[in-house]
Design an enzyme around this catalytic site. Sequence first.
Site, PDB file in Angstrom:
ATOM      1  N   ILE A   1       0.869  -1.177   0.000  1.00  0.00           N
ATOM      2  CA  ILE A   1       0.000   0.000   0.000  1.00  0.00           C
ATOM      3  C   ILE A   1       0.904   1.225   0.000  1.00  0.00           C
ATOM      4  O   ILE A   1       1.633   1.470   0.971  1.00  0.00           O
ATOM      5  CB  ILE A   1      -0.946  -0.003   1.214  1.00  0.00           C
ATOM      6  CG1 ILE A   1      -1.834  -1.246   1.202  1.00  0.00           C
ATOM      7  CG2 ILE A   1      -1.772   1.283   1.236  1.00  0.00           C
ATOM      8  CD1 ILE A   1      -2.769  -1.364   0.004  1.00  0.00           C
TER       9      ILE A   1
ATOM     10  N   THR B   1      -4.664   7.795   1.311  1.00  0.00           N
ATOM     11  CA  THR B   1      -5.507   7.856   0.115  1.00  0.00           C
ATOM     12  C   THR B   1      -6.069   6.474  -0.223  1.00  0.00           C
ATOM     13  O   THR B   1      -7.151   6.367  -0.805  1.00  0.00           O
ATOM     14  CB  THR B   1      -4.733   8.436  -1.085  1.00  0.00           C
ATOM     15  OG1 THR B   1      -3.455   7.805  -1.153  1.00  0.00           O
ATOM     16  CG2 THR B   1      -4.546   9.926  -0.934  1.00  0.00           C
TER      17      THR B   1
ATOM     18  N   GLN C   1      -9.913   5.379  -1.166  1.00  0.00           N
ATOM     19  CA  GLN C   1     -10.307   4.574  -2.324  1.00  0.00           C
ATOM     20  C   GLN C   1     -11.182   3.388  -1.910  1.00  0.00           C
ATOM     21  O   GLN C   1     -12.206   3.107  -2.524  1.00  0.00           O
ATOM     22  CB  GLN C   1      -9.056   4.054  -3.046  1.00  0.00           C
ATOM     23  CG  GLN C   1      -8.342   5.101  -3.847  1.00  0.00           C
ATOM     24  CD  GLN C   1      -9.177   5.557  -5.027  1.00  0.00           C
ATOM     25  OE1 GLN C   1      -9.501   4.767  -5.911  1.00  0.00           O
ATOM     26  NE2 GLN C   1      -9.575   6.801  -5.022  1.00  0.00           N
TER      27      GLN C   1
ATOM     28  N   LYS D   1      -0.489  -3.785  -5.851  1.00  0.00           N
ATOM     29  CA  LYS D   1      -1.716  -4.181  -6.543  1.00  0.00           C
ATOM     30  C   LYS D   1      -2.640  -2.970  -6.594  1.00  0.00           C
ATOM     31  O   LYS D   1      -2.711  -2.199  -5.634  1.00  0.00           O
ATOM     32  CB  LYS D   1      -2.413  -5.312  -5.789  1.00  0.00           C
ATOM     33  CG  LYS D   1      -1.671  -6.649  -5.790  1.00  0.00           C
ATOM     34  CD  LYS D   1      -2.485  -7.708  -5.038  1.00  0.00           C
ATOM     35  CE  LYS D   1      -1.864  -9.086  -5.163  1.00  0.00           C
ATOM     36  NZ  LYS D   1      -2.669 -10.114  -4.443  1.00  0.00           N
ATOM     37  N   GLY D   2      -3.364  -2.821  -7.679  1.00  0.00           N
ATOM     38  CA  GLY D   2      -4.270  -1.677  -7.806  1.00  0.00           C
ATOM     39  C   GLY D   2      -5.431  -1.779  -6.832  1.00  0.00           C
ATOM     40  O   GLY D   2      -5.908  -2.879  -6.533  1.00  0.00           O
TER      41      GLY D   2
ATOM     42  N   GLU E   1     -10.516   0.009  -7.829  1.00  0.00           N
ATOM     43  CA  GLU E   1     -11.807  -0.556  -8.226  1.00  0.00           C
ATOM     44  C   GLU E   1     -12.314  -1.640  -7.302  1.00  0.00           C
ATOM     45  O   GLU E   1     -13.515  -1.883  -7.208  1.00  0.00           O
ATOM     46  CB  GLU E   1     -11.701  -1.065  -9.674  1.00  0.00           C
ATOM     47  CG  GLU E   1     -11.551   0.111 -10.627  1.00  0.00           C
ATOM     48  CD  GLU E   1     -11.154  -0.261 -12.038  1.00  0.00           C
ATOM     49  OE1 GLU E   1     -12.041  -0.483 -12.843  1.00  0.00           O
ATOM     50  OE2 GLU E   1      -9.935  -0.296 -12.313  1.00  0.00           O
TER      51      GLU E   1
END
Lengths: 341, 754
Positions: free
Chosen positions: B645, B650, B654, B717-718, B721
């Site tokens: 992370i 932020t 998300q 990792k994103g 979404e």
Amino acid sequence: MRPFTYERAGDLSEASRLGANTGQGQTDAPVQFLAGGTTLVDLMKLDVLRPTRVVDISPLGADLAGVALTSRGLHLGALATMSKVAEHPDVRRAYPAIAESLSLAASDQLRNMASLGGNVLQRTRCPYYRDPSWEACNKRRPGSGCTAIQGYNHNHAVLGVDENCIAQYPGDLGVVLAAFDAEVELSGPSGARLLAFTSLHRPADGEPHLETNLRPGEVITGFNVPAGAWTRRSLYLKVRDRSSYEFALASAAVGLDMDGETVRQARIGLGGVAYRPWRSPEAEAVLVGKPLDEATAKAATDAAFAGAVTHGGNDFKPELGRRTLVRALLQAQSLPVSEAS
Amino acid sequence: MPRDTAELFGKPTPRIDGVAKVTGAARYASDEPVANPAFAWLVTSAIARGRVGGLRLDSAKAVPGVIDILTHDNVGALAQPPAQMDGGPTTTTLETDQIWHDGQIIAIVVAESFEAAREAANRVEVDYVAEPPSATFDSPGVQVEPHKTTEDSKDPAKGDAAAALAAAEVKIDARYSTPTQHHNPIELFTTTCVWDGPHLTIYEGSQAMWGLKANVAKQLGMDPAMVRTISRFVGGAFGSRGGTTSRTAWIAIAAKRLGRPVKLVATRDQGFTIATYRAETRQHLALGASRDGKLTAFVHEGWEVTSRPSGYNVAGVDTTARMYACPNIATAVHVVHADRNTPGFMRAPPETPYMFALESGMDELAHALNMDPIELRRVNDTKIDPVSGKPFSSRSLMACFDQAAAKFGWSGRNPKPGSMRDGDWLIGWGCATATYPTNIGPAAARLAVTPEGKVTVQLAAHEIGTGAYTVVAITAARSLGLKVDDTTVMLGDSSLPPVTVAGGSNNAATTANVVYKACEEVRRRLAEAATADPASPLHGADAASLQLKGGTLMGPTGASEPFKAALSRVTGGVLEVHAENAPQGSKPGAVAGLYEGKSAMVRGTGRENVTTFAFGAHFVEVRVHERTREIRTPRVVSAFSAGTIVNPMTAHSQFMGGALWGLSAALFEATEIDRKTARYVNHNLADYLIPVNADVPDIQVLVVPEEDDQVNPLGIKGIGEIGIVGMNAAVANAVFHATGTRIRDLPIRAESLL
């Protein structure tokens, strides 16, 4: 928005003179009164209302914004803001349904701007009315037809509709005023007069473009809400998917005058389901002289929705309306109310 | 070999652009000052199918201040339609007289003022040649066909699902649907175009600076080198600004015709039809299991609405089939062509609708098995991607379930539906899996550092509200041993080095890895110079062992010299490096393609040796009024595990924002369509419901630590979404627990439960 002339009315006679062509709420009326502007300006931006003259009556606010509780009842000035009346201690104590209907409506910002007079005249949220790219709308373009009847009618009215218009009256305060025998004070070119609140909005009856029984140039100056035992034991229940800032799917204004377990008198208004501010004398009559319980409450709600007409998207409304009214009646019955006036 | 990522990342860091944003100093595209602009207003179609027979413009032209009206007749030949992200065709606007959908751009009024343009647009009279349109599923005239698959994207299939389903001891078989939804970013869709001789500058909120530049240049037949796109801040995108849409080229043409800048701020309702949206889906899901809960059959089919010409679809079965171990898999996806605008990416495009069906179905299966829904997921947890047979690079799904369950108090749940209540309110608790593939794209970056330790990083990445400036600043400053406060970051300008589209939650991994690479180049050059200099205390050390830390260049034994001394040895001025990164698994030419505006991503399911996903778990409490059936959501606990992370502050936003949007997708959001005319009717933020503050429950976000050195060198990792995924199902599962009624069609509203 189209260009218009902006004028300020310094007093009531000037308002009536400048507003001589305000009509009866027709969308194409060339003159519109402006108070808080929360519905007028919105519809002007959407190119639905296209007045050539806007008469600002907010200068009258100094005289027409009062709230007064007397032994005869409650007087509300037409230019009092929604937030002022919602927070007024006398209103909250003696007419809780009125305070609740206001505080559950709109948002803080809108309540701070909107006047009571404008609030009761708020126009329908029917999407086919609010977007002039739809050809057919009998309310906006007389005789053009109704797109909603066979279109998207999820939040359209089921009571008081006809084959020309199923637009829903979106307001909350008006529902309480209809239930509570309020009268409207008017000032116009031929002087002052009083009108029963339930006569302010016209029934659909084939001419939905005519919204009110106001005469051209008439300004609402205030509302009288009579005193009665039912005003204290009253509430406004608003059911909606979102917790706040949403129009009612169904709402109920209930005032009860109880003799022990027995209903002496009842006042019942319905919102979110009707063409205009809706009082249900049929439901009231069912309750008078009876104990209020689940069974009598259901019988009353059946009477209230006996004439409901649905159009597909709003098929759920009668059932939700009935449940809302049962809940409101039983909640009102259990309200702790001091009998002292 | 990267540094220990825990040393670089994980410290909560306020946004470096936060003050600019809350004070109004941050310039969004339409805030960019341009000299003497004219103002454009779109005229859009009031029918969904047919042609523009004629436009009567006299009344509009008579409005004082009107300068120009663009129509098919006078500009239609000047631009080609924008290329689509999926490579296929889409609807046209002014290129022809054809009307493909409601709200299509059919003329553009340009005037001296916003108000004059608006009034004139309202006075344009259109003669339509109308044809009966098809609105959506079940409408007469829709065309249904299987979606197109490629070698890279086949529908997952394995074993004999039909036979396994027939033989299953326990099964569920159900149909689900999800509604049309629109992104509605608070920043409206705007475009400002300015010409300086042959040079065109476009100010437009975008998730693809170089993509927009290349695409508009192609539409206008220009050399892309003559086009610059600027989008320093974006007021929400969520996928809606990833592809190029039609308005941009026309505004460029309007500006060219006038010889002055033209600014367009489209309205909220126009935003529903001039951009993209999440199309409605229908799904069929059948699961078979043995008595112990092990899945034996998995069947998932989807139907998705798209426009007449486009084959756009999201095919979320590619994700759902990989969630749980299962030997027999069958999937299929169909597109349904209707007279609608072309849909597009919207936050977790495949996963949001398709995981609703899977995670609802898993709850139904757990109920049928009389099994705790968490245990059902545990029984079917897998370290191997069941579709490809490759191992997951990491998968902390059950750790997320267990930690969130503990925080939520799941052990206090009575599993019997309708058994928990508080007065008149029925209480329901539900849970569901969240997931999102881990993607990364190629990128380039320029980094300059002064002897005083002032760092400037430049790349055409995208601040779409996620905290991208801060991710870059943290990566650069910490990798160089310098201060975040001394770091300047420039993004959102196609004159800067290219970065792939900010989509698929790749931004943090993509930008951090390329910026780290630039920093590594700085370190290498400083280290090699220092170890070669007899005057340096680091002389003779192994250059590879030196690190930049705490404002020094430091050796493994503790010997060090100040950053300034180390840098001054290399240059008397500023050291600048240009880095390019092609992530492992990139196709040949990925970096070169960046400079042509192509967006290539290495996808979580497209890696050679591993499958890469992030995982999470949502828990939600709903309360349903026993009479009037309103649904309220007082609390949520969501846990996620997503590798490194970068910035927990932020990241929290998300995750929380995603969970909240998931609630919204479950209970509120739906774009309503008039079925007869195929027109949207609730295209505004009053009638398109989203939660208000009073609906925002107590959302607790847990981050489960995870290290993954296979996803990318920094282990990122994103997370943009994953937060939305599965929440819709968690809510539906909670509603079932509260009421005993299973709702398979979103949104779930009071009327669903009467």
